[in-house]
Design a protein around this motif. Structure first.
Motif, PDB file in Angstrom:
ATOM      1  N   GLU A  93       4.107  -2.021  -7.250  1.00 39.14           N
ATOM      2  CA  GLU A  93       2.918  -1.185  -7.431  1.00 39.14           C
ATOM      3  C   GLU A  93       2.146  -1.014  -6.128  1.00 39.14           C
ATOM      4  O   GLU A  93       2.307  -1.785  -5.179  1.00 39.14           O
ATOM      5  CB  GLU A  93       2.001  -1.795  -8.497  1.00 39.14           C
ATOM      6  N   ASP A  94       1.278  -0.011  -6.126  1.00 39.97           N
ATOM      7  CA  ASP A  94       0.384   0.276  -5.002  1.00 39.97           C
ATOM      8  C   ASP A  94      -0.759  -0.738  -4.998  1.00 39.97           C
ATOM      9  O   ASP A  94      -1.511  -0.855  -5.972  1.00 39.97           O
ATOM     10  CB  ASP A  94      -0.154   1.706  -5.165  1.00 39.97           C
ATOM     11  N   SER A  95      -0.903  -1.474  -3.897  1.00 47.12           N
ATOM     12  CA  SER A  95      -1.977  -2.475  -3.831  1.00 47.12           C
ATOM     13  C   SER A  95      -3.345  -1.834  -3.575  1.00 47.12           C
ATOM     14  O   SER A  95      -4.376  -2.408  -3.896  1.00 47.12           O
ATOM     15  CB  SER A  95      -1.671  -3.501  -2.739  1.00 47.12           C
ATOM     16  N   ILE A  96      -3.379  -0.668  -2.963  1.00 50.73           N
ATOM     17  CA  ILE A  96      -4.568   0.182  -2.752  1.00 50.73           C
ATOM     18  C   ILE A  96      -5.588  -0.425  -1.798  1.00 50.73           C
ATOM     19  O   ILE A  96      -5.854   0.106  -0.727  1.00 50.73           O
ATOM     20  CB  ILE A  96      -5.256   0.553  -4.084  1.00 50.73           C
ATOM     21  N   LEU A 141       5.552 -10.929  -3.852  1.00 48.65           N
ATOM     22  CA  LEU A 141       5.892 -10.616  -2.462  1.00 48.65           C
ATOM     23  C   LEU A 141       5.354  -9.244  -2.105  1.00 48.65           C
ATOM     24  O   LEU A 141       5.022  -8.439  -2.964  1.00 48.65           O
ATOM     25  CB  LEU A 141       7.400 -10.701  -2.218  1.00 48.65           C
ATOM     26  N   GLY A 142       5.258  -9.000  -0.795  1.00 50.97           N
ATOM     27  CA  GLY A 142       4.843  -7.691  -0.313  1.00 50.97           C
ATOM     28  C   GLY A 142       3.594  -7.737   0.535  1.00 50.97           C
ATOM     29  O   GLY A 142       3.213  -8.770   1.079  1.00 50.97           O
ATOM     30  N   GLU A 143       2.974  -6.586   0.673  1.00 52.22           N
ATOM     31  CA  GLU A 143       1.724  -6.320   1.367  1.00 52.22           C
ATOM     32  C   GLU A 143       1.924  -6.083   2.868  1.00 52.22           C
ATOM     33  O   GLU A 143       2.835  -6.619   3.490  1.00 52.22           O
ATOM     34  CB  GLU A 143       0.692  -7.419   1.134  1.00 52.22           C
ATOM     35  N   PRO A 175       0.827  -1.213   0.000  1.00 51.78           N
ATOM     36  CA  PRO A 175       0.000   0.000   0.000  1.00 51.78           C
ATOM     37  C   PRO A 175       0.859   1.260   0.000  1.00 51.78           C
ATOM     38  O   PRO A 175       1.719   1.437   0.864  1.00 51.78           O
ATOM     39  CB  PRO A 175      -0.804  -0.118   1.295  1.00 51.78           C
ATOM     40  N   LEU A 176       0.633   2.120  -0.974  1.00 54.80           N
ATOM     41  CA  LEU A 176       1.347   3.392  -1.054  1.00 54.80           C
ATOM     42  C   LEU A 176       0.416   4.570  -0.795  1.00 54.80           C
ATOM     43  O   LEU A 176       0.850   5.716  -0.738  1.00 54.80           O
ATOM     44  CB  LEU A 176       1.998   3.538  -2.437  1.00 54.80           C
ATOM     45  N   THR A 219      -6.530  -8.075  -8.182  1.00 54.50           N
ATOM     46  CA  THR A 219      -6.519  -7.837  -9.628  1.00 54.50           C
ATOM     47  C   THR A 219      -5.095  -7.634 -10.134  1.00 54.50           C
ATOM     48  O   THR A 219      -4.690  -8.192 -11.159  1.00 54.50           O
ATOM     49  CB  THR A 219      -7.376  -6.603  -9.970  1.00 54.50           C
ATOM     50  N   LYS A 220      -4.318  -6.835  -9.414  1.00 55.23           N
ATOM     51  CA  LYS A 220      -2.946  -6.570  -9.840  1.00 55.23           C
ATOM     52  C   LYS A 220      -2.076  -7.823  -9.714  1.00 55.23           C
ATOM     53  O   LYS A 220      -1.212  -8.076 -10.556  1.00 55.23           O
ATOM     54  CB  LYS A 220      -2.358  -5.428  -9.020  1.00 55.23           C
ATOM     55  N   ALA A 221      -2.302  -8.602  -8.658  1.00 53.09           N
ATOM     56  CA  ALA A 221      -1.536  -9.838  -8.490  1.00 53.09           C
ATOM     57  C   ALA A 221      -1.798 -10.794  -9.645  1.00 53.09           C
ATOM     58  O   ALA A 221      -0.865 -11.407 -10.187  1.00 53.09           O
ATOM     59  CB  ALA A 221      -1.899 -10.498  -7.160  1.00 53.09           C
TER      60      ALA A 221
END
Length: 414
Positions: free
Chosen positions: A81-84, A106-108, A42-43, A91-93
């Motif tokens: 990217e921003d997961s929002i 990875l991330g979140e 998340p950004l 959707t982005k994944a």
């Protein structure tokens, strides 16, 4: 509508055909020469501040890995990217795996978003490293074989702070009032807190569930005043912790404020003189360890500020992933899962090496409680926290502070 002469269109068509014959294969070859890794964090929103640190940590790790020869002789192409929100994260994944050719995700930080990415990873049979989500449920009832969990879970945070409070005589027989984030992470954290309170003769006299978009905490703080607890416990996340801490200081309560969750970026944002009490952390930039301090030096040189704990966790996760791929000589999900389930050990910049448990894919590692320096003892805006003694103690097994199979059962599908 703009119209073009037929001759212009024919020339454009010929040019496109030439690009297809000459340029596109070059692009395909360029992509094949790289290993694509999808990174979501998340950004924006209430987790945006700490998510930006996570992005910087992953970026630094990718640059260092590439400078040292990459993975299997190939460069990393980090798609960050921003997961929002949970729906957008999923959707982005899916797009990163299906269209962009990412071999791993990875991330979140958000537990809700991490859960949706876990489901995408399972459907696509690709490995996902959840770097900052802390809900016990992700490692328990919602677990799956393709997902690995790198941050400390809620139970560990509760045990880290609870142990420190108990040593100060602030648990047994004391009245607690909790303020809890109203989503999967907060619900899960409150559940872990209740288990600790019950096991250590503490009394939970009140709890308030608070939506993640709340910025004015005065209605809840008035309820705290009416309840007159011995201790107030924060179970919030992101910039809500920062806002609560500032407003709590303005109320001037005599009840100490402690927390079972706090990221150091949010602590810094609270400002000197506002934060007090005992809180948990997975890592802090003053940790005296050669690997850790080398990372701090590199991050600070590049970005002009010390790394926050999410910068560290995304950095070490990408590093251990690269190590695993180089060791197995494969990006195949099955081979990576088998390697991690053998409980291979990794240097993550702490006194003891870390490993993933085979049955719930939790990265087992040390944790720390911390307290806050007086304002007049701070060297700068980041010199705010003092790490307490490592949890568990050096002579105790790492898993003593983690949920057991009985406490948080995980059943992975074959």
């Amino acid at each position: 509508m703009i119209r073009y002469p037929r001759r212009t269109l024919l020339r454009a068509g010929a040019a496109f055909a030439g690009a297809a014959a000459l340029g596109f294969p070059a692009i395909v070859r360029a992509q094949a020469d790289k290993i694509r890794i999808g990174h979501l964090t998340p950004l924006t929103g209430f987790l945006g501040v700490i998510g930006s640190y996570a992005q910087l940590g992953a970026k630094l790790a990718a640059e260092e890995i590439n400078a040292s020869g990459g993975i299997l002789g190939k460069q990393i192409d980090l798609l960050s990217e921003d997961s929002i929100n949970p729906a957008t994260a999923a959707t982005k994944a899916q797009r990163m795996l299906e269209q962009d050719g990412a071999v791993v995700l990875l991330g979140e930080i958000s537990s809700a978003s991490s859960l949706t990415i876990m489901q995408v990873a399972e459907r696509n049979k690709k490995v996902f490293f959840s770097t900052g989500a802390r809900s016990d449920a992700l490692r328990g009832k919602s677990c799956n074989k393709y997902s690995f969990h790198c941050d400390i879970p809620n139970t560990v945070m509760v045990n880290a702070v609870g142990t420190a409070l108990e040593q100060k005589g602030m648990v047994k027989g004391k009245k607690f009032f909790t303020l809890t984030a109203d989503y999967i992470f907060g619900h899960d954290l409150l559940k872990a807190a209740k288990v600790f309170f019950g096991a250590h003769d503490a009394n939970l006299i009140g709890d308030e569930l608070i939506a993640t978009d709340v910025t004015d905490f005065s209605p809840y703080l008035l309820k705290v005043r009416q309840a007159k607890p011995d201790v107030v416990c924060c179970n919030l996340a992101g910039n809500q912790v920062t806002n609560l801490v500032k407003q709590y200081a303005e109320f001037g309560f005599p009840y100490p404020l402690v927390g079972f969750n706090l990221n150091t970026g949010d602590a810094w944002a609270a400002g000197a003189g506002n934060l007090s009490g005992t809180w948990p952390t997975v890592w802090y930039h003053t940790l005296a360890n050669p690997t850790s301090q080398a990372f701090v030096a590199a991050f600070t040189k590049k970005y002009g500020k010390p790394p926050e704990n999410h910068a560290w966790i995304d950095y070490v996760t990408l590093k251990l992933l690269a190590e695993a791929i180089n060791t197995t000589k494969s990006t195949d999900s099955g081979e990576l899962i088998a390697y991690f389930e053998k409980q291979a050990q990794f240097d993550i910049g702490k006194a003891r090496k870390a490993y993933f448990r085979s049955w719930d894919h939790q990265l087992v590692q040390e944790a720390y409680p911390f307290t806050v320096k007086p304002k007049d003892q701070m060297k700068d805006q980041w010199d705010m926290l003092v790490l307490g003694d490592v949890v568990p103690a050096a002579n105790d097994p790492l898993e003593t502070i983690y949920p057991t199979k009985e406490q948080n059962p995980c059943e992975m599908k074959a």
